[in-house]
Enzyme design. Structure first.
Site, PDB file in Angstrom:
ATOM      1  CG  ASP A 409      -1.909   1.103   1.268  1.00 30.21           C
ATOM      2  OD1 ASP A 409      -2.880   1.019   0.499  1.00 30.21           O
ATOM      3  OD2 ASP A 409      -1.719   2.040   2.059  1.00 30.21           O
ATOM      4  CD  GLU A 438      -2.536   1.682  -3.462  1.00 27.86           C
ATOM      5  OE1 GLU A 438      -3.556   2.366  -3.614  1.00 27.86           O
ATOM      6  OE2 GLU A 438      -1.662   1.945  -2.617  1.00 27.86           O
TER       7      GLU A 438
END
Length: 691
Positions: A409, A438
């Site tokens: 993330d 990401e």
């Protein structure tokens, strides 16, 4: 001639057994101008998949007209190995001083490769000998050749040495005999079998070696070709309002596998913080039963190495991993390096966070957005080494549990040196690990993360919607230099992104975007069940946030909805599995179509046998038609010969011939064709059929 076989050893052959070969010798005339592919001249690794061919090109030349020999050198990267353990592959000249060769790294891991080149006196002599016609020139040239052959004999051993000595003696005697037939003399000098013996023992005293050993990472196949499905385990329950468990997820595995996915990705499965917990739709205040955001990691029950008790136990998680494997699915975990205010790290290591003058920790924010329930780490803290070591141990923990795929993330908000170090360390110990970045951020930042070691990368696909945008973006992603290190993973939606195109809920939009993601990129994923059930309401006008987002609350999904796109998704994913052309990003070629609402492109397998042509109607409301330019020769069909285009979505078959082909797509049925080219063949009874 006298003493053509010297008993004195020749100088070292110049193999890869020392540093700076040839660079300190003025007689080294070969030039290696470039070696490709390389990423920033070897600062970062090129990426490939174990077992596949890696094609290397080198720009090599010398002064004058002498003949070069060029070798591609490669080896596994190991601190205990040295340069003598390089394997060598002869490089072949193409055009304009470009040389090419390929090698296949046999297993997952790190490798290095480079190029060595030298002016070959024997090949230069042989090249000149072919052009000699004057008898006296041929005799003199033959005597020069005797010296080269004798030198090769001195470098050789055993039977090779004896054969070369025999050849040199015979050639010397024939050249010295005035009555010898010149044609026979020339044929003896140019004997191919003897020449092959010399090539085995080249004169490499003046070899030049490219100064950089270029790094290469060979991943497993799933790094290059994967199909992701994102699911919130806590919403997998069968009863509305009841928290889902790992056992509930197990019940969903057959359906997810039937849709053709091979990676099942979970948002964070850790304890969720209670302090500053968010309510539904990101409300600042949560009720006593609100579950909060799974990205607000850490509470009294534990942190990044713990499991939210409501989901199950560690044993339940291991059981899920095993059952997923039985269905051909790998579990991917979200790694979000941030903490809820009540994460154990905050109390145990307060120096790992940024403190404000009022005595509070700086929470995450991206003005005007504020994330009061999330504390970022301070990668500039004094104890950065301790922080790095602890964060690596998070990966180590889940790898120990059997996880080999991680979606990371927001890596662009953490220190770049950390990613280079931690990915390098993890892959050194577990080279089959896959990392997905990401990072929806600036292009150069996304590319830097890929260079640092991320196996796959999120893309801007979600925001590329017009024909011009899609062609420009995927041309960039499928060509050098990015193709050598950046593996795109295309997602039509994520829990954070409900693009305005999807907010109409029209099936044609969802189908066309899925086809585009699945056929333009070898790696793609969807956030479900929101996608197959066409969840499309935004939180507000102009927002890309879902209304009643799973990020902040439990959801209950009707998997039996007859309008579900699950059967369509399954068909597309089966097409991907059955067609090697769709399993790579290289080789994408956009085709001309005389309608801006139609996008057409072709992909071919490395051997050219499997060719897939996709045509997508970008207009979700109206039927569109036009002429697609596809030359038969570009798909392995002879000019003038008909060939069959088998639409794998509808099952229809069309016969095409010539360079231009009519297509019509109605979005109210299926907004795309995925054609596989069937070439015409004849059997022993002279019947035509297509394969």
């Amino acid at each position: 001639m006298k003493n053509i076989f010297s008993t004195k050893p020749l100088a070292a052959a110049g193999a890869l057994d020392g540093a700076g070969i040839g660079f300190d010798h003025g007689a080294s005339r070969a030039v290696i101008d470039a070696v490709l592919p390389n990423v920033d001249n070897g600062r970062f690794a090129v990426k490939c998949v174990a077992g596949e061919r890696v094609t290397v090109r080198a720009h090599c030349f010398t002064d004058g007209h002498d003949v070069l020999r060029v070798q591609l050198c490669w080896r596994a990267q190991d601190q205990n190995q040295n340069q003598k353990e390089f394997r060598e592959v002869p490089m072949k000249p193409l055009v304009n001083d470009v040389w090419e060769a390929a090698f296949s790294p046999p297993s997952v891991g790190r490798y290095v490769y480079t190029v060595v080149a030298w002016v070959d006196p024997f090949e230069s002599w042989r090249h000149e000998m072919t052009r000699r016609v004057d008898p006296q020139d041929v005799r003199i040239a033959a005597q020069v050749g005797v010296l080269e052959i004798a030198a090769a004999a001195a470098r050789a051993e055993g039977s090779d040495r004896a054969e070369l000595q025999r050849w040199a003696t015979e050639l010397d005697a024939t050249a010295a005999n005035p009555g010898a037939d010149v044609t026979s003399l020339k044929a003896l000098a140019l004997d191919d079998e003897y020449a092959d013996l010399v090539r085995r023992h080249p004169d490499r005293r003046h070899a030049v070696r490219h100064p950089v050993e270029l790094p290469l990472v060979a991943d497993r196949e799933r790094a290059r070709f994967s199909t992701w499905y994102e699911l919130f385990p806590r919403s997998a329950g069968t009863v509305p309002g009841v928290h889902g468990t790992f056992r509930d997820v197990e019940a969903r595995l057959p359906a997810i596998a039937a849709m053709g996915f091979d990676v099942l990705y979970f948002p964070p499965i850790h304890p969720v913080g209670r302090m500053q917990r968010k309510g539904p739709n990101n409300a600042l205040e949560a009720g006593p039963d609100d579950v909060g955001s799974p990205w607000a990691i850490g509470a009294a029950e534990g942190g990044h190495k713990s499991i939210l008790p409501a989901l199950g136990t560690e044993e339940d998680f291991r059981h899920l991993l095993a059952r997923a494997a039985d269905h051909g699915l790998e579990i991917a975990l979200d790694i979000a390096f941030q903490c809820a205010p009540d994460h154990p790290y905050v109390k145990a290591h307060p120096d790992w966070f940024r403190w404000r003058p009022d005595g509070t920790v700086q929470y995450a924010e991206n003005p005007p957005k504020k994330y009061q329930d999330i504390y970022p780490f301070n990668f500039e803290c004094e104890d950065w080494r301790g922080l790095w070591a602890e964060l690596k141990s998070v990966f180590d923990h889940w790898i120990g549990e059997g996880v080999r795929i991680f979606r990371v993330d927001n890596p662009h908000t953490k220190a770049f040196p950390f990613w280079e170090w931690v990915i390098g360390e993890v892959k050194r110990e577990h080279p089959d690990t896959i990392f997905l970045a990401e990072a929806f951020t600036r292009p150069k930042v996304m590319h830097r993360l890929a260079k640092l070691g991320f196996s796959q990368s999120y893309t801007y696909f979600t925001w590329r919607n017009t024909k011009e945008e899609l062609q420009a973006y995927f041309t960039e992603l499928s060509t050098a230099p990015g193709i050598d290190y950046f593996r795109p993973n295309a997602w039509p939606n994520t829990p954070d992104i409900l693009h305005e195109q999807l907010q109409t809920g029209e099936p044609a939009v969802y189908m066309s975007r899925l086809v585009l993601a699945a056929t333009l990129a070898a790696n793609y994923g969807i956030y479900g069940p929101a996608y197959e059930l066409r969840e499309h309401l935004p939180r507000g006008p102009g927002s890309e946030e879902y209304l009643d987002s799973e990020k902040y609350q439990l959801r209950h999904w009707n998997h039996d909805d007859p309008a579900s796109l699950a059967p369509f998704i399954a068909r597309v994913n089966r097409i991907r599995r059955e067609n090697p052309a769709l399993q790579r990003d290289r080789g994408l070629r956009f085709l001309h179509v005389d309608n801006d609402q139609l996008l057409a492109y072709a992909k071919a397998s490395p051997d050219g046998e499997n060719v897939v042509v996709t045509v997508v109607n970008l207009d979700p409301h109206n039927a569109q038609w036009g002429w697609v330019g596809l030359e038969p020769a570009s798909v392995g069909v002879k000019d003038g010969q008909p060939f069959q285009m088998h639409d794998l979505l509808s099952g229809q078959r069309f016969t095409w011939q010539g360079d231009w082909h009519y297509v019509r797509l109605d979005p109210h049925s299926v907004p795309a064709h995925i054609f596989v080219v069937r070439r015409r063949h004849g059997d022993e009874r002279d019947f035509d059929y297509f394969l």
